[in-house]
Motif scaffolding. Structure first.
Motif, PDB file in Angstrom:
ATOM      1  N   ARG A   1      62.423  42.069  95.910  1.00  0.00           N
ATOM      2  CA  ARG A   1      63.485  42.863  96.518  1.00  0.00           C
ATOM      3  C   ARG A   1      64.474  43.265  95.439  1.00  0.00           C
ATOM      4  NH1 ARG A   1      67.853  39.392  96.922  1.00  0.00           N
ATOM      5  NH2 ARG A   1      67.300  37.197  96.829  1.00  0.00           N
ATOM      6  N   ILE A   2      65.141  44.387  95.645  1.00  0.00           N
ATOM      7  CA  ILE A   2      66.145  44.853  94.692  1.00  0.00           C
ATOM      8  C   ILE A   2      67.469  44.188  95.016  1.00  0.00           C
ATOM      9  CG2 ILE A   2      67.497  46.855  93.955  1.00  0.00           C
ATOM     10  CD1 ILE A   2      65.005  48.524  94.240  1.00  0.00           C
ATOM     11  N   GLN A   3      68.145  43.750  93.962  1.00  0.00           N
ATOM     12  CA  GLN A   3      69.471  43.156  94.123  1.00  0.00           C
ATOM     13  C   GLN A   3      70.396  43.773  93.072  1.00  0.00           C
ATOM     14  OE1 GLN A   3      69.864  38.890  94.962  1.00  0.00           O
ATOM     15  NE2 GLN A   3      71.150  38.769  93.139  1.00  0.00           N
ATOM     16  N   THR A   4      71.562  44.215  93.516  1.00  0.00           N
ATOM     17  CA  THR A   4      72.543  44.781  92.598  1.00  0.00           C
ATOM     18  C   THR A   4      73.675  43.796  92.407  1.00  0.00           C
ATOM     19  OG1 THR A   4      73.712  45.875  94.397  1.00  0.00           O
ATOM     20  CG2 THR A   4      72.006  47.155  93.275  1.00  0.00           C
ATOM     21  N   GLY A   5      74.355  43.923  91.301  1.00  0.00           N
ATOM     22  CA  GLY A   5      75.488  43.049  91.010  1.00  0.00           C
ATOM     23  C   GLY A   5      76.346  43.664  89.926  1.00  0.00           C
ATOM     24  N   SER A   6      77.375  42.949  89.537  1.00  0.00           N
ATOM     25  CA  SER A   6      78.238  43.423  88.457  1.00  0.00           C
ATOM     26  C   SER A   6      78.906  42.231  87.792  1.00  0.00           C
ATOM     27  CB  SER A   6      79.288  44.384  88.997  1.00  0.00           C
ATOM     28  OG  SER A   6      80.143  43.723  89.894  1.00  0.00           O
ATOM     29  N   TYR A   7      79.356  42.455  86.565  1.00  0.00           N
ATOM     30  CA  TYR A   7      80.117  41.453  85.826  1.00  0.00           C
ATOM     31  C   TYR A   7      81.004  42.191  84.836  1.00  0.00           C
ATOM     32  CZ  TYR A   7      76.721  42.139  82.047  1.00  0.00           C
ATOM     33  OH  TYR A   7      75.936  42.682  81.072  1.00  0.00           O
ATOM     34  N   THR A   8      81.979  41.486  84.299  1.00  0.00           N
ATOM     35  CA  THR A   8      82.864  42.054  83.291  1.00  0.00           C
ATOM     36  C   THR A   8      82.440  41.519  81.930  1.00  0.00           C
ATOM     37  OG1 THR A   8      84.649  42.123  84.902  1.00  0.00           O
ATOM     38  CG2 THR A   8      85.262  42.348  82.585  1.00  0.00           C
ATOM     39  N   ASN A   9      82.144  42.426  80.993  1.00  0.00           N
ATOM     40  CA  ASN A   9      81.671  41.998  79.680  1.00  0.00           C
ATOM     41  C   ASN A   9      82.834  41.572  78.783  1.00  0.00           C
ATOM     42  OD1 ASN A   9      82.809  44.383  78.697  1.00  0.00           O
ATOM     43  ND2 ASN A   9      80.842  45.391  78.353  1.00  0.00           N
ATOM     44  N   LYS A  10      82.528  41.203  77.541  1.00  0.00           N
ATOM     45  CA  LYS A  10      83.544  40.693  76.612  1.00  0.00           C
ATOM     46  C   LYS A  10      84.612  41.719  76.293  1.00  0.00           C
ATOM     47  CE  LYS A  10      80.298  37.568  74.388  1.00  0.00           C
ATOM     48  NZ  LYS A  10      79.532  37.281  73.173  1.00  0.00           N
ATOM     49  N   GLU A  11      84.269  43.001  76.386  1.00  0.00           N
ATOM     50  CA  GLU A  11      85.234  44.065  76.108  1.00  0.00           C
ATOM     51  C   GLU A  11      86.088  44.408  77.331  1.00  0.00           C
ATOM     52  OE1 GLU A  11      81.790  44.655  75.224  1.00  0.00           O
ATOM     53  OE2 GLU A  11      82.293  43.745  73.296  1.00  0.00           O
ATOM     54  N   GLY A  12      85.872  43.685  78.432  1.00  0.00           N
ATOM     55  CA  GLY A  12      86.644  43.918  79.641  1.00  0.00           C
ATOM     56  C   GLY A  12      86.122  45.058  80.507  1.00  0.00           C
ATOM     57  N   GLN A  13      84.949  45.567  80.182  1.00  0.00           N
ATOM     58  CA  GLN A  13      84.357  46.651  80.961  1.00  0.00           C
ATOM     59  C   GLN A  13      83.468  46.089  82.055  1.00  0.00           C
ATOM     60  OE1 GLN A  13      82.325  48.438  77.668  1.00  0.00           O
ATOM     61  NE2 GLN A  13      83.896  50.022  77.398  1.00  0.00           N
ATOM     62  N   LYS A  14      83.501  46.731  83.218  1.00  0.00           N
ATOM     63  CA  LYS A  14      82.658  46.308  84.329  1.00  0.00           C
ATOM     64  C   LYS A  14      81.248  46.859  84.112  1.00  0.00           C
ATOM     65  CE  LYS A  14      82.932  45.247  89.078  1.00  0.00           C
ATOM     66  NZ  LYS A  14      83.905  44.919  90.066  1.00  0.00           N
ATOM     67  N   VAL A  15      80.243  45.987  84.178  1.00  0.00           N
ATOM     68  CA  VAL A  15      78.850  46.359  83.970  1.00  0.00           C
ATOM     69  C   VAL A  15      78.112  46.141  85.288  1.00  0.00           C
ATOM     70  CG1 VAL A  15      76.736  45.833  82.690  1.00  0.00           C
ATOM     71  CG2 VAL A  15      78.955  45.666  81.553  1.00  0.00           C
ATOM     72  N   TYR A  16      77.377  47.161  85.725  1.00  0.00           N
ATOM     73  CA  TYR A  16      76.614  47.080  86.965  1.00  0.00           C
ATOM     74  C   TYR A  16      75.153  46.782  86.635  1.00  0.00           C
ATOM     75  CZ  TYR A  16      80.771  49.016  89.062  1.00  0.00           C
ATOM     76  OH  TYR A  16      82.062  49.205  89.468  1.00  0.00           O
ATOM     77  N   THR A  17      74.528  45.921  87.436  1.00  0.00           N
ATOM     78  CA  THR A  17      73.147  45.513  87.197  1.00  0.00           C
ATOM     79  C   THR A  17      72.282  45.808  88.418  1.00  0.00           C
ATOM     80  OG1 THR A  17      73.531  43.277  88.021  1.00  0.00           O
ATOM     81  CG2 THR A  17      73.846  43.646  85.653  1.00  0.00           C
ATOM     82  N   THR A  18      71.021  46.045  88.154  1.00  0.00           N
ATOM     83  CA  THR A  18      70.007  46.178  89.206  1.00  0.00           C
ATOM     84  C   THR A  18      68.802  45.381  88.754  1.00  0.00           C
ATOM     85  OG1 THR A  18      70.788  48.395  89.777  1.00  0.00           O
ATOM     86  CG2 THR A  18      68.597  47.777  90.555  1.00  0.00           C
ATOM     87  N   ASP A  19      68.402  44.399  89.538  1.00  0.00           N
ATOM     88  CA  ASP A  19      67.267  43.541  89.214  1.00  0.00           C
ATOM     89  C   ASP A  19      66.315  43.479  90.396  1.00  0.00           C
ATOM     90  OD1 ASP A  19      68.317  42.650  86.699  1.00  0.00           O
ATOM     91  OD2 ASP A  19      69.627  41.273  87.774  1.00  0.00           O
ATOM     92  N   VAL A  20      65.057  43.178  90.099  1.00  0.00           N
ATOM     93  CA  VAL A  20      64.091  42.858  91.142  1.00  0.00           C
ATOM     94  C   VAL A  20      64.009  41.343  91.204  1.00  0.00           C
ATOM     95  CG1 VAL A  20      61.664  42.956  91.825  1.00  0.00           C
ATOM     96  CG2 VAL A  20      62.778  44.989  90.894  1.00  0.00           C
ATOM     97  N   ILE A  21      64.323  40.779  92.368  1.00  0.00           N
ATOM     98  CA  ILE A  21      64.184  39.335  92.579  1.00  0.00           C
ATOM     99  C   ILE A  21      62.748  39.093  93.027  1.00  0.00           C
ATOM    100  CG2 ILE A  21      65.038  37.320  93.822  1.00  0.00           C
ATOM    101  CD1 ILE A  21      67.085  38.713  91.900  1.00  0.00           C
ATOM    102  N   VAL A  22      62.008  38.367  92.208  1.00  0.00           N
ATOM    103  CA  VAL A  22      60.572  38.189  92.421  1.00  0.00           C
ATOM    104  C   VAL A  22      60.312  37.253  93.592  1.00  0.00           C
ATOM    105  CG1 VAL A  22      58.437  37.372  91.354  1.00  0.00           C
ATOM    106  CG2 VAL A  22      60.124  38.598  89.977  1.00  0.00           C
ATOM    107  N   GLU A  23      59.451  37.710  94.503  1.00  0.00           N
ATOM    108  CA  GLU A  23      58.993  36.876  95.620  1.00  0.00           C
ATOM    109  C   GLU A  23      57.542  36.452  95.425  1.00  0.00           C
ATOM    110  OE1 GLU A  23      59.829  39.500  98.890  1.00  0.00           O
ATOM    111  OE2 GLU A  23      61.974  39.056  98.837  1.00  0.00           O
TER     112      GLU A  23
END
Length: 148
Positions: free
Chosen positions: A78-100
Motif C-alpha cells: 500500500r502507498i503511504q505518504t509522510g513528511s519530516y523536517t530536514n536539517k536545513e529546516g525544510q519540510k520534506v514529503y515522502t511517498t513509500d510502498v509499505i510491503v505486504e
C-alpha cells in the motif's frame, strides 16, 4: 482502496534498521528501491521509475537475508505518504510502498545470467526440445503410438 502491485529490480542492497518493538524485541525494517520499467515512454524520458519500498518484521528479515542488488521481485503493498523536517529546516514529503507481500520474480539462475550479461541486448537463446525434457520419436513407429 489502497493497493499497489510492482515488479522490478533492486537498485542496491536493502538498507536494514532495527527498531524496538512494544514487547522489547527488535523489529527489522528493510528499505529498498525498485527500478520498475515503464511500458511506454516518450523520447528523452527515463525508462524506469524508482519506487521506495519499506518492509517490516518477517518481511524485513526476508529482505535482509535474501534480497540483493539486481534481484527481480514482485511486491504487493500500500502507498503511504509522510513528511519530516530536514536539517536545513525544510519540510520534506515522502511517498513509500509499505510491503505486504514480496516474492522472487525469476529463478536464481536467471538473475545471475541477467547480471552477467547486463550490457548485452541480445535475447536469450531458445532452449532445445531436449533441454526442455522432450525426446525425439524414432521414425517408422507412427502406427504404434496411442494417439495420432
Amino acid at each position: 482502496m489502497n493497493k499497489v502491485i510492482l515488479m522490478g529490480r533492486l537498485v542496491r542492497d536493502p538498507e536494514i534498521r532495527r527498531s524496538a518493538g512494544k514487547d522489547g524485541s527488535d523489529t527489522v525494517v528493510a528499505g529498498y528501491t525498485l527500478a520498475v520499467d515503464r511500458r511506454f515512454r516518450k523520447e528523452g524520458e527515463s525508462t524506469a521509475d524508482f519506487i521506495r519500498c519499506v518492509a517490516f518484521g518477517k518481511l524485513g528479515e526476508f529482505a535482509e537475508k535474501y534480497l540483493k542488488q539486481g534481484v527481480k521481485i514482485a511486491v504487493t503493498g500500500r502507498i503511504q505518504t509522510g513528511s519530516y523536517t530536514n536539517k536545513e529546516g525544510q519540510k520534506v514529503y515522502t511517498t513509500d510502498v509499505i510491503v505486504e507481500e514480496q516474492e522472487f520474480a525469476e529463478s536464481k539462475g536467471s538473475s545471475s545470467e541477467n547480471s552477467s550479461s547486463a550490457g548485452s541486448n541480445a535475447p536469450a537463446p531458445e532452449p532445445t526440445p531436449e533441454q526442455m525434457g522432450f525426446i525425439k520419436i524414432p521414425e517408422g513407429i507412427e502406427n504404434d503410438l496411442p494417439f495420432k
